[in-house]
Design an enzyme around this catalytic site. Structure first.
Site, PDB file in Angstrom:
ATOM      1  N   LYS A  10       0.815  -1.211   0.000  1.00 47.31           N
ATOM      2  CA  LYS A  10       0.000   0.000   0.000  1.00 47.31           C
ATOM      3  C   LYS A  10       0.858   1.275   0.000  1.00 47.31           C
ATOM      4  O   LYS A  10       2.056   1.229   0.307  1.00 47.31           O
ATOM      5  CB  LYS A  10      -0.947  -0.035   1.206  1.00 47.31           C
ATOM      6  CG  LYS A  10      -1.984  -1.177   1.116  1.00 47.31           C
ATOM      7  CD  LYS A  10      -3.004  -1.102   2.248  1.00 47.31           C
ATOM      8  CE  LYS A  10      -4.018  -2.237   2.153  1.00 47.31           C
ATOM      9  NZ  LYS A  10      -5.070  -2.153   3.207  1.00 47.31           N
ATOM     10  N   TYR A  50     -12.462  -1.622  -4.031  1.00 48.78           N
ATOM     11  CA  TYR A  50     -12.995  -1.811  -2.677  1.00 48.78           C
ATOM     12  C   TYR A  50     -14.526  -1.692  -2.639  1.00 48.78           C
ATOM     13  O   TYR A  50     -15.088  -1.383  -1.579  1.00 48.78           O
ATOM     14  CB  TYR A  50     -12.368  -0.806  -1.719  1.00 48.78           C
ATOM     15  CG  TYR A  50     -11.003  -1.214  -1.168  1.00 48.78           C
ATOM     16  CD1 TYR A  50     -10.841  -2.410  -0.458  1.00 48.78           C
ATOM     17  CD2 TYR A  50      -9.892  -0.390  -1.319  1.00 48.78           C
ATOM     18  CE1 TYR A  50      -9.603  -2.769   0.063  1.00 48.78           C
ATOM     19  CE2 TYR A  50      -8.646  -0.743  -0.792  1.00 48.78           C
ATOM     20  CZ  TYR A  50      -8.516  -1.940  -0.101  1.00 48.78           C
ATOM     21  OH  TYR A  50      -7.296  -2.297   0.433  1.00 48.78           O
ATOM     22  N   ASN A 113      -2.074   0.260   6.608  1.00 49.19           N
ATOM     23  CA  ASN A 113      -1.589  -1.007   7.151  1.00 49.19           C
ATOM     24  C   ASN A 113      -0.746  -1.809   6.174  1.00 49.19           C
ATOM     25  O   ASN A 113      -0.707  -3.034   6.222  1.00 49.19           O
ATOM     26  CB  ASN A 113      -2.755  -1.814   7.730  1.00 49.19           C
ATOM     27  CG  ASN A 113      -3.796  -2.163   6.708  1.00 49.19           C
ATOM     28  OD1 ASN A 113      -3.663  -1.815   5.539  1.00 49.19           O
ATOM     29  ND2 ASN A 113      -4.833  -2.861   7.118  1.00 49.19           N
ATOM     30  N   HIS A 116      -2.147  -5.461   1.402  1.00 53.49           N
ATOM     31  CA  HIS A 116      -3.456  -6.076   1.159  1.00 53.49           C
ATOM     32  C   HIS A 116      -3.235  -7.511   0.708  1.00 53.49           C
ATOM     33  O   HIS A 116      -2.277  -7.785  -0.008  1.00 53.49           O
ATOM     34  CB  HIS A 116      -4.215  -5.319   0.060  1.00 53.49           C
ATOM     35  CG  HIS A 116      -5.359  -6.110  -0.509  1.00 53.49           C
ATOM     36  ND1 HIS A 116      -6.585  -6.183   0.103  1.00 53.49           N
ATOM     37  CD2 HIS A 116      -5.451  -6.917  -1.600  1.00 53.49           C
ATOM     38  CE1 HIS A 116      -7.380  -6.981  -0.600  1.00 53.49           C
ATOM     39  NE2 HIS A 116      -6.709  -7.443  -1.643  1.00 53.49           N
ATOM     40  N   GLU A 127      -9.969  -9.815  -7.966  1.00 55.69           N
ATOM     41  CA  GLU A 127      -8.922  -8.804  -7.777  1.00 55.69           C
ATOM     42  C   GLU A 127      -7.799  -8.954  -8.800  1.00 55.69           C
ATOM     43  O   GLU A 127      -7.282  -7.953  -9.312  1.00 55.69           O
ATOM     44  CB  GLU A 127      -8.396  -8.886  -6.337  1.00 55.69           C
ATOM     45  CG  GLU A 127      -9.473  -8.457  -5.338  1.00 55.69           C
ATOM     46  CD  GLU A 127      -9.094  -8.653  -3.869  1.00 55.69           C
ATOM     47  OE1 GLU A 127      -7.982  -9.146  -3.591  1.00 55.69           O
ATOM     48  OE2 GLU A 127      -9.928  -8.298  -3.012  1.00 55.69           O
TER      49      GLU A 127
HETATM   50  P1  ATP Z   1      -7.217  -5.896   3.061  1.00 55.05           P
HETATM   51  O1  ATP Z   1      -8.569  -6.144   2.437  1.00 55.05           O
HETATM   52  O2  ATP Z   1      -6.619  -4.559   2.669  1.00 55.05           O
HETATM   53  O3  ATP Z   1      -6.266  -7.032   2.849  1.00 55.05           O
HETATM   54  P2  ATP Z   1      -8.279  -6.710   5.601  1.00 55.05           P
HETATM   55  O4  ATP Z   1      -8.941  -7.800   4.834  1.00 55.05           O
HETATM   56  O5  ATP Z   1      -7.404  -7.078   6.749  1.00 55.05           O
HETATM   57  O6  ATP Z   1      -7.390  -5.802   4.647  1.00 55.05           O
HETATM   58  P3  ATP Z   1     -10.788  -5.279   5.499  1.00 55.05           P
HETATM   59  O7  ATP Z   1     -11.791  -5.401   6.575  1.00 55.05           O
HETATM   60  O8  ATP Z   1     -11.020  -5.989   4.200  1.00 55.05           O
HETATM   61  O9  ATP Z   1      -9.358  -5.684   6.118  1.00 55.05           O
HETATM   62  O10 ATP Z   1     -10.588  -3.733   5.239  1.00 55.05           O
HETATM   63  C1  ATP Z   1      -9.961  -3.278   4.053  1.00 55.05           C
HETATM   64  C2  ATP Z   1      -9.025  -2.157   4.402  1.00 55.05           C
HETATM   65  O11 ATP Z   1      -9.791  -1.039   4.856  1.00 55.05           O
HETATM   66  C3  ATP Z   1      -8.064  -2.430   5.547  1.00 55.05           C
HETATM   67  O12 ATP Z   1      -6.920  -3.137   5.166  1.00 55.05           O
HETATM   68  C4  ATP Z   1      -7.729  -1.040   6.006  1.00 55.05           C
HETATM   69  O13 ATP Z   1      -6.783  -0.412   5.124  1.00 55.05           O
HETATM   70  C5  ATP Z   1      -9.063  -0.332   5.845  1.00 55.05           C
HETATM   71  N1  ATP Z   1      -9.835  -0.373   7.090  1.00 55.05           N
HETATM   72  C6  ATP Z   1     -10.455  -1.450   7.641  1.00 55.05           C
HETATM   73  N2  ATP Z   1     -11.085  -1.129   8.775  1.00 55.05           N
HETATM   74  C7  ATP Z   1     -10.858   0.194   8.952  1.00 55.05           C
HETATM   75  C8  ATP Z   1     -11.229   1.156   9.951  1.00 55.05           C
HETATM   76  N3  ATP Z   1     -11.989   0.793  10.999  1.00 55.05           N
HETATM   77  N4  ATP Z   1     -10.811   2.428   9.792  1.00 55.05           N
HETATM   78  C9  ATP Z   1     -10.053   2.801   8.734  1.00 55.05           C
HETATM   79  N5  ATP Z   1      -9.670   1.959   7.756  1.00 55.05           N
HETATM   80  C10 ATP Z   1     -10.054   0.678   7.865  1.00 55.05           C
HETATM   81 MG    MG Z   2     -10.076  -7.439   3.064  1.00 55.68          MG
END
Ligand code: ATP
Ligand code: MG
Length: 138
Positions: A10, A50, A113, A116, A127
């Site tokens: 990211k 997303y 974070n 992804h 994706e």
């Molecule tokens: P990713 O899909 O990016 O691999 P993930 O599956 O661990 O991450 P998801 O729940 O799919 O998490 O959320 C997608 C992304 O949205 C997260 O990786 C993070 O960057 C962002 N995100 C998730 N929860 C929050 C939150 N509460 N506040 C801000 N950003 C968030």
């Molecule tokens: Mg996710």
């Protein structure tokens, strides 16, 4: 049979110089890089990627972040790639991520974070096809 997953380093990780270390950790864990490209994406492209999160309160902020600078898109392959990459990444919130995971080492917040990874076979297929043409997968 090897399995493919989709991953993004990211913009936060690219910006702060940790992309190389993350790539080394991924390669060192046995993932083969099927395709890789560094580019910037538009807000519109981030929203399409997303789309499953469009009703979530963080959708606008997340898609603004993802379009805030260059990122690295990649397709990775190994046995059990989807689950193994999720394990290597650690919890979404780095505060909850296990020691040694990419997010524990390189993420700065629940949004910024670092990495992804696809969460299931159907999302991995969507994706990969969203970002890569078939001829790029080699
Ligand atoms: P990713 O899909 O990016 O691999 P993930 O599956 O661990 O991450 P998801 O729940 O799919 O998490 O959320 C997608 C992304 O949205 C997260 O990786 C993070 O960057 C962002 N995100 C998730 N929860 C929050 C939150 N509460 N506040 C801000 N950003 C968030
Ligand atoms: Mg996710």
């Amino acid at each position: 049979m090897p399995q493919r997953t989709f991953s993004i380093i990211k913009p936060d990780a690219v910006r702060n110089g940790s992309a190389g270390a993350i790539l080394a950790q991924v390669a060192g864990a046995g993932f083969r890089i099927v395709a890789i490209k560094k580019q910037s994406i538009s807000k519109h492209e981030a929203e399409g990627f997303y789309a499953v999160h469009r009703e979530r309160p963080f959708f606008d902020s997340l898609t603004t972040f993802m379009s805030s600078g260059p990122l690295i898109l990649m397709v990775l392959e190994k046995e059990n790639a989807i689950a193994d990459l999720r394990k290597l990444m650690g919890a979404t919130n780095p505060a909850n991520a296990e020691e040694g995971t990419v997010r524990k080492k390189f993420a700065s917040s629940i949004q910024e974070n670092a990495i992804h990874g696809s969460d299931a076979e159907d999302t991995a297929a969507f994706e990969i096809a969203y970002w890569f043409a078939g001829y790029e997968l080699i």
